[in-house]
Design a protein around this motif. Structure first.
Motif, mmCIF file in Angstrom:
data_model
loop_
_atom_site.group_PDB
_atom_site.id
_atom_site.type_symbol
_atom_site.label_atom_id
_atom_site.label_comp_id
_atom_site.label_asym_id
_atom_site.label_seq_id
_atom_site.Cartn_x
_atom_site.Cartn_y
_atom_site.Cartn_z
ATOM 1 N N UNK A 169 5.792 -2.436 9.673
ATOM 2 C CA UNK A 169 4.624 -2.300 8.704
ATOM 3 C C UNK A 169 4.434 -1.307 7.768
ATOM 4 N N UNK A 170 4.493 -1.285 6.758
ATOM 5 C CA UNK A 170 4.701 -0.166 5.761
ATOM 6 C C UNK A 170 3.339 0.293 5.154
ATOM 7 N N UNK A 186 7.304 -1.296 14.171
ATOM 8 C CA UNK A 186 7.314 0.121 13.786
ATOM 9 C C UNK A 186 6.064 0.274 12.638
ATOM 10 N N UNK A 187 5.246 1.417 12.704
ATOM 11 C CA UNK A 187 4.147 1.558 11.382
ATOM 12 C C UNK A 187 4.753 2.913 10.712
ATOM 13 N N UNK A 188 5.102 2.709 9.598
ATOM 14 C CA UNK A 188 5.353 3.734 8.844
ATOM 15 C C UNK A 188 4.991 3.944 7.595
ATOM 16 N N UNK A 191 0.035 -2.606 -2.238
ATOM 17 C CA UNK A 191 -0.396 -2.975 -0.825
ATOM 18 C C UNK A 191 0.276 -2.688 0.421
ATOM 19 N N UNK A 192 -0.302 -2.798 1.535
ATOM 20 C CA UNK A 192 0.771 -2.408 2.700
ATOM 21 C C UNK A 192 1.682 -3.594 2.842
ATOM 22 N N UNK A 193 2.678 -3.522 3.561
ATOM 23 C CA UNK A 193 3.800 -4.597 3.662
ATOM 24 C C UNK A 193 4.246 -4.560 4.936
ATOM 25 N N UNK A 218 5.261 -9.954 4.110
ATOM 26 C CA UNK A 218 3.987 -10.395 3.645
ATOM 27 C C UNK A 218 3.340 -9.178 3.289
ATOM 28 N N UNK A 219 2.343 -9.187 2.207
ATOM 29 C CA UNK A 219 1.472 -8.066 1.880
ATOM 30 C C UNK A 219 0.153 -8.120 2.106
#
Length: 126
Positions: free
Chosen positions: A6-7, A31-33, A53-55, A64-65
């Motif tokens: 998750x970016x 992972x959240x980065x 957007x977050x990815x 997904x976004x």
């Protein structure tokens, strides 16, 4: 890819606060980065996508976004959070989530914890 990722935008204080909430309260193997520290090429993402957007990039390659990425992240968590993720994927909720997400993204500098550095340039605002 061995783990889902998750970016988020690490230059944005509001986004960073949200990521810190995830790390403290949402149990996930993902992972959240910040995208600024991610290997975007390996994830198949671009800076422009991450700036919008977050990815989410699943271990299975599914991408997904925005609220769809959030729903995927929640789906990779404990039962309560999985229910929330399923609700976010429910078509009427999803239809409302995108405009709400875009509004928050455009106004993230005004959100709790947001700073002027979080502001989206005027040329990119809808």
């Amino acid at each position: 890819m061995e783990r889902s990722t998750f970016v988020y935008d690490g230059d944005c204080a509001f986004c960073t606060r949200c990521a810190e909430f995830i790390e403290r309260h949402i149990p996930t193997s993902s992972r959240v980065m910040p995208w600024q520290f991610a290997d975007l090429t390996a994830l198949g993402l671009t800076e422009a996508e991450c700036d919008q957007a977050v990815q989410w990039v699943g271990a299975d390659g599914v991408r997904a976004a925005g609220p769809d990425a959030i729903a995927r992240l929640l789906g990779d968590s404990s039962l309560l959070w999985r229910v929330a993720g399923a609700a976010l994927r429910f078509p009427p909720v999803r239809a409302a989530a995108w405009p709400a997400y875009r509004w928050v993204a455009r106004n993230r500098d005004r959100m709790p914890g947001g700073t002027a550095a979080c502001a989206v340039p005027a040329a990119q605002r809808d």
